[in-house]
Design an enzyme around this catalytic site. Structure first.
Site, PDB file in Angstrom:
ATOM      1  N   HIS A  73      -7.334  -6.053  -0.175  1.00 14.14           N
ATOM      2  CA  HIS A  73      -6.164  -5.186  -0.112  1.00 14.14           C
ATOM      3  C   HIS A  73      -5.023  -5.792   0.709  1.00 14.14           C
ATOM      4  CE1 HIS A  73      -4.015  -1.423  -0.369  1.00 14.14           C
ATOM      5  NE2 HIS A  73      -3.993  -1.272   0.940  1.00 14.14           N
ATOM      6  N   SER A  90       0.822  -1.198   0.000  1.00 11.29           N
ATOM      7  CA  SER A  90       0.000   0.000   0.000  1.00 11.29           C
ATOM      8  C   SER A  90       0.869   1.267   0.000  1.00 11.29           C
ATOM      9  CB  SER A  90      -0.964  -0.041   1.198  1.00 11.29           C
ATOM     10  OG  SER A  90      -2.016   0.867   1.037  1.00 11.29           O
TER      11      SER A  90
END
Length: 277
Positions: free
Chosen positions: A256, A104
């Site tokens: 994610h 991320s």
């Protein structure tokens, strides 16, 4: 099988106390540097560290102001400065060459580090990396100078709650247990993080542009979850086009938090990619 030497320490780098963890089996083995994402910590790699530590020496870094690192309001929390911090910490450990893994936000920090020091970081692994985001809106930057603005940040995060945030970042919600919730919540027991996040709003410069990415020639491995709600898979596909020496994999029924959701797959791809000639 080699035994692993583990230690965690704090180092003063660029004027801020940085927490890092080292897993070392054999100094002749290559080193992997692990960088987490926004509102996270090295905890996010807890499932792949045991799978990687026999093939690599590992250095997990809590990027300020997250994890157990200092929640400073003086440190410049820009990606470029975080990358500089990572470079200096790695060099302080007498590491001459390494591979860098970023999840991320940590992906952007990794890209900055590789851009600045391709001689130090030979390859980069991007796990659902942030990409193409612009800088913070000017009104938010102005707001960050208002006294007690940090309390608004605290209120917003409290309203979201750790469970709601985890629901947003994993596809299979059955993975969420008390250990996972507490691990991601722990850094927020220190109220100083909200003042530091206020400073981070002020310092955020936005992601690297396509033009900058196209100049990064280091081999890049990109792994994405097809169900990623935070950084959609099309961002990864675009990064694949802009990074000239990259390979891209996407995973069905995955969100994610790919290191949490698909640790075996992620580990296999990292080993194959980093140890290939």
């Amino acid at each position: 099988m080699n035994s692993t030497r583990y230690f965690c320490r704090t180092a003063k780098i660029l004027g801020v106390n940085v927490h890092y963890e080292v897993y070392e089996t054999d100094r002749t083995k290559p080193t992997l540097v692990l960088l987490h994402g926004f509102l996270s910590s090295t905890f996010c790699y807890r499932k792949i560290i045991p799978l990687l530590k026999n093939d690599f020496n590992l250095v997990g870094i809590d990027l300020p102001p997250f994890g157990k690192s200092e929640k400073s309001t003086r440190f410049v929390h820009s990606y470029s400065n975080m990358a500089k911090l990572v470079i200096e910490l790695v060099q302080s450990l007498n590491i001459k060459k390494a591979y860098i893994v970023g999840h991320s936000m940590g992906g952007q920090v990794s890209l900055h580090a590789v851009k600045e020091r391709p001689d130090l970081f030979e390859k980069v692994v991007l796990l659902c990396s942030s990409g193409y985001m612009k800088g913070v809106h000017p009104s938010l930057k102005v707001g960050s100078y208002i006294p007690y603005f940090y309390l608004g940040i605290k209120h917003w995060l409290a309203r979201q709650g750790v469970l709601k945030n985890l629901h947003n970042v994993v596809y299979d919600r059955s993975l969420i247990d008390n250990e996972m919730m507490e691990g991601y919540l722990e850094p927020f027991h220190d109220n100083g993080i909200f003042r530091a996040l206020n400073r981070m709003i002020r310092d955020h410069e936005g992601d690297l542009t396509s033009e900058e990415l196209k100049k990064i020639e280091s081999p890049s491995l990109l792994i994405w979850g097809n169900e990623d709600k935070v950084v959609p898979v099309h961002v990864g596909e675009r990064l694949k086009q802009d990074l000239p020496n990259s390979v891209f994999y996407s995973l069905k029924n995955t969100g994610h938090l790919v290191p949490e959701e698909r640790p075996e797959y992620v580990t296999e791809k990292i080993i194959d990619f980093c140890l290939a000639n």
